[in-house]
Enzyme design. Sequence first.
Site, PDB file in Angstrom:
ATOM      1  N   ASN A 178      -9.767  -0.931  -2.778  1.00  0.00           N
ATOM      2  CA  ASN A 178      -8.376  -0.721  -2.247  1.00  0.00           C
ATOM      3  C   ASN A 178      -7.665  -1.443  -3.570  1.00  0.00           C
ATOM      4  O   ASN A 178      -7.587  -2.552  -3.518  1.00  0.00           O
ATOM      5  CB  ASN A 178      -8.349  -1.413  -1.048  1.00  0.00           C
ATOM      6  CG  ASN A 178      -6.701  -1.273  -0.492  1.00  0.00           C
ATOM      7  OD1 ASN A 178      -6.085  -1.096  -1.244  1.00  0.00           O
ATOM      8  ND2 ASN A 178      -6.634  -1.839   0.914  1.00  0.00           N
TER       9      ASN A 178
ATOM     10  N   CYS B 299       0.884  -1.357   0.027  1.00  0.00           N
ATOM     11  CA  CYS B 299       0.118   0.109   0.030  1.00  0.00           C
ATOM     12  C   CYS B 299       0.773   1.387  -0.034  1.00  0.00           C
ATOM     13  O   CYS B 299       0.405   2.539  -0.297  1.00  0.00           O
ATOM     14  CB  CYS B 299      -1.067   0.090   1.226  1.00  0.00           C
ATOM     15  SG  CYS B 299      -1.777  -1.473   1.441  1.00  0.00           S
TER      16      CYS B 299
ATOM     17  N   HIS C  46      -3.754   6.730   1.075  1.00  0.00           N
ATOM     18  CA  HIS C  46      -4.064   5.494   0.684  1.00  0.00           C
ATOM     19  C   HIS C  46      -5.656   5.050   0.863  1.00  0.00           C
ATOM     20  O   HIS C  46      -6.270   5.507   1.950  1.00  0.00           O
ATOM     21  CB  HIS C  46      -3.224   4.279   1.406  1.00  0.00           C
ATOM     22  CG  HIS C  46      -3.438   2.959   0.939  1.00  0.00           C
ATOM     23  ND1 HIS C  46      -3.775   2.557  -0.230  1.00  0.00           N
ATOM     24  CD2 HIS C  46      -3.768   2.051   1.901  1.00  0.00           C
ATOM     25  CE1 HIS C  46      -4.149   1.182  -0.367  1.00  0.00           C
ATOM     26  NE2 HIS C  46      -4.074   0.968   0.964  1.00  0.00           N
TER      27      HIS C  46
HETATM   28  O1  UT7 Z   1      -4.679  -1.493   2.466  1.00  0.00           O
HETATM   29  C1  UT7 Z   1      -3.924  -2.425   3.397  1.00  0.00           C
HETATM   30  C2  UT7 Z   1      -4.168  -2.108   4.658  1.00  0.00           C
HETATM   31  N1  UT7 Z   1      -5.493  -2.765   5.165  1.00  0.00           N
HETATM   32  C3  UT7 Z   1      -6.358  -1.843   5.844  1.00  0.00           C
HETATM   33  O2  UT7 Z   1      -5.926  -0.756   6.283  1.00  0.00           O
HETATM   34  C4  UT7 Z   1      -7.716  -2.692   6.087  1.00  0.00           C
HETATM   35  C5  UT7 Z   1      -7.893  -2.140   7.687  1.00  0.00           C
HETATM   36  N2  UT7 Z   1      -8.871  -2.905   8.331  1.00  0.00           N
HETATM   37  C6  UT7 Z   1     -10.401  -2.742   7.833  1.00  0.00           C
HETATM   38  O3  UT7 Z   1     -10.678  -2.116   7.145  1.00  0.00           O
HETATM   39  C7  UT7 Z   1     -11.336  -3.445   8.430  1.00  0.00           C
HETATM   40  O4  UT7 Z   1     -10.714  -4.266   9.563  1.00  0.00           O
HETATM   41  C8  UT7 Z   1     -12.218  -4.548   7.488  1.00  0.00           C
HETATM   42  C9  UT7 Z   1     -13.006  -3.648   6.487  1.00  0.00           C
HETATM   43  C10 UT7 Z   1     -11.119  -5.510   6.903  1.00  0.00           C
HETATM   44  C11 UT7 Z   1     -12.996  -5.469   8.524  1.00  0.00           C
HETATM   45  O5  UT7 Z   1     -14.052  -4.455   8.938  1.00  0.00           O
HETATM   46  P1  UT7 Z   1     -14.252  -4.619  10.653  1.00  0.00           P
HETATM   47  O6  UT7 Z   1     -15.372  -3.623  10.928  1.00  0.00           O
HETATM   48  O7  UT7 Z   1     -12.800  -4.513  11.406  1.00  0.00           O
HETATM   49  O8  UT7 Z   1     -14.762  -5.979  10.937  1.00  0.00           O
HETATM   50  P2  UT7 Z   1     -14.284  -7.293  11.754  1.00  0.00           P
HETATM   51  O9  UT7 Z   1     -13.073  -7.833  10.848  1.00  0.00           O
HETATM   52  O10 UT7 Z   1     -14.128  -6.973  13.044  1.00  0.00           O
HETATM   53  O11 UT7 Z   1     -15.572  -8.192  11.474  1.00  0.00           O
HETATM   54  C12 UT7 Z   1     -16.949  -7.895  12.228  1.00  0.00           C
HETATM   55  C13 UT7 Z   1     -17.630  -9.011  11.619  1.00  0.00           C
HETATM   56  C14 UT7 Z   1     -17.417 -10.347  11.861  1.00  0.00           C
HETATM   57  O12 UT7 Z   1     -18.352 -11.337  12.172  1.00  0.00           O
HETATM   58  P3  UT7 Z   1     -18.850 -11.553  13.822  1.00  0.00           P
HETATM   59  O13 UT7 Z   1     -17.289 -12.371  14.169  1.00  0.00           O
HETATM   60  O14 UT7 Z   1     -19.023 -10.259  14.527  1.00  0.00           O
HETATM   61  O15 UT7 Z   1     -19.910 -12.295  13.675  1.00  0.00           O
HETATM   62  C15 UT7 Z   1     -16.865 -11.128  10.551  1.00  0.00           C
HETATM   63  O16 UT7 Z   1     -16.897 -12.268  10.169  1.00  0.00           O
HETATM   64  O17 UT7 Z   1     -18.050  -8.748  10.376  1.00  0.00           O
HETATM   65  C16 UT7 Z   1     -17.862  -9.978   9.704  1.00  0.00           C
HETATM   66  N3  UT7 Z   1     -17.584  -9.805   8.348  1.00  0.00           N
HETATM   67  C17 UT7 Z   1     -18.328  -9.568   7.079  1.00  0.00           C
HETATM   68  N4  UT7 Z   1     -19.588  -9.658   7.031  1.00  0.00           N
HETATM   69  C18 UT7 Z   1     -20.037  -9.510   5.690  1.00  0.00           C
HETATM   70  C19 UT7 Z   1     -16.163  -9.722   7.731  1.00  0.00           C
HETATM   71  N5  UT7 Z   1     -16.018  -9.390   6.408  1.00  0.00           N
HETATM   72  C20 UT7 Z   1     -17.265  -9.424   5.908  1.00  0.00           C
HETATM   73  C21 UT7 Z   1     -18.102  -9.357   4.843  1.00  0.00           C
HETATM   74  N6  UT7 Z   1     -19.510  -9.173   4.973  1.00  0.00           N
HETATM   75  N7  UT7 Z   1     -17.386  -8.961   3.661  1.00  0.00           N
END
Ligand code: UT7
Length: 335
Positions: free
Chosen positions: A290, A113, A260
């Site tokens: 992204n 990134c 980014h």
């Molecule tokens: O460019 C490289 C650098 N990367 C980044 O900067 C990414 C930084 N992180 C993020 O952008 C976020 O962490 C994500 C978008 C990847 C994920 O969002 P989050 O709000 O942190 O969600 P989470 O990983 O804490 O997951 C929350 C819930 C989980 O379910 P439970 O365990 O609460 O039941 C996940 O399984 O959301 C679920 N989940 C989804 N649900 C629907 C994870 N991905 C998805 C999805 N659709 N695509």
Amino acid sequence: MKKSIIKSTGMFVPPNVITNHDLEKMIDTSDEWIKQRTGIEQRYWIDGETGASDLGFEASKIALENAGWTAQDLDFIIFATLSPDIMFPGSGCLLQAKLGLDSTPALDIRQQCTGFLYGLATADAYIKSGLASKILLVGGEVHSSGLDKTTRGRDITVIFGDGAAAVCIEGVETDKQAGVLSSALHADGNLASALMTELPASRLPIRLPRDISLDDPRYFPVMDGPAIFKKAVRMLPKVIKESLEKAQISLDEIDLIIPHQANMRINQALGQFLKLDDNKIFHNIQKYGNTTAASIPIALHEAMEQGLIGKSGDVVLFTGLGAGLTWGSVIYKFL
Ligand code: UT7
């Protein structure tokens, strides 16, 4: 002293639009979840055989034309990608050949990134040291062919898009304060496993086992999303401050921040932390997702096309954090 001046930009995304609703048909996700958690509405994915150098080639042709340069004018090519066309040689060499060149040096950088930030700092160093004076810097990615398109990989699969952007950078002799004013770059390899694709791995006795199984998650990118999110929100303000101090300018003097495009919420949190008006931070993640190394130069191209920056004296700050981990900030002033 010569200053590193952005002469032109160009961008290219493949024609295949993938909306959040298209992803709903593929994996257990929803348009609402994706928009709410990331800001993304659609992304572009390749259709058929297309490498990062192919996307980079299309973007480069536009940037070269906008600069009024031919490929023969270039004396250095830098290609930033985490998704090279093939294991080796690098996409920079493949792009160089596509441009019809046969001896211009081409350097690949693997900074994910922050590829554009590391690339811009490298281009600036080459220009200031006299090693080069007309540089093509490209960020290009093809993520879609390497994503886990099952529900297991949904946290990553919904965020990544394909695309490329190219920037022509020229060394210009001027006493004016212009060009790359400062860069602050960092890495912490202790956090490499927070975002990585592990296989194929040359450190294994057999890099590609006979029984390759796509059930093995190590063939796909994995990410500790929440940890990276928190790290970005903590480290980006610090590195921005560091680059401002190095350039000896204040945040008020920055006309636009181009972060980014990893997650709209990260960039909104950054804006709140820095107490910035919404129009001071550029967003286009809703359209492209992204695109890692391509995300900042795509955003730069669009911000310039929209007339938000580009006038003499405008100051733009680029910043980002991603796999490595790597993070950084570069400040640029238009001549
Ligand atoms: O460019 C490289 C650098 N990367 C980044 O900067 C990414 C930084 N992180 C993020 O952008 C976020 O962490 C994500 C978008 C990847 C994920 O969002 P989050 O709000 O942190 O969600 P989470 O990983 O804490 O997951 C929350 C819930 C989980 O379910 P439970 O365990 O609460 O039941 C996940 O399984 O959301 C679920 N989940 C989804 N649900 C629907 C994870 N991905 C998805 C999805 N659709 N695509």
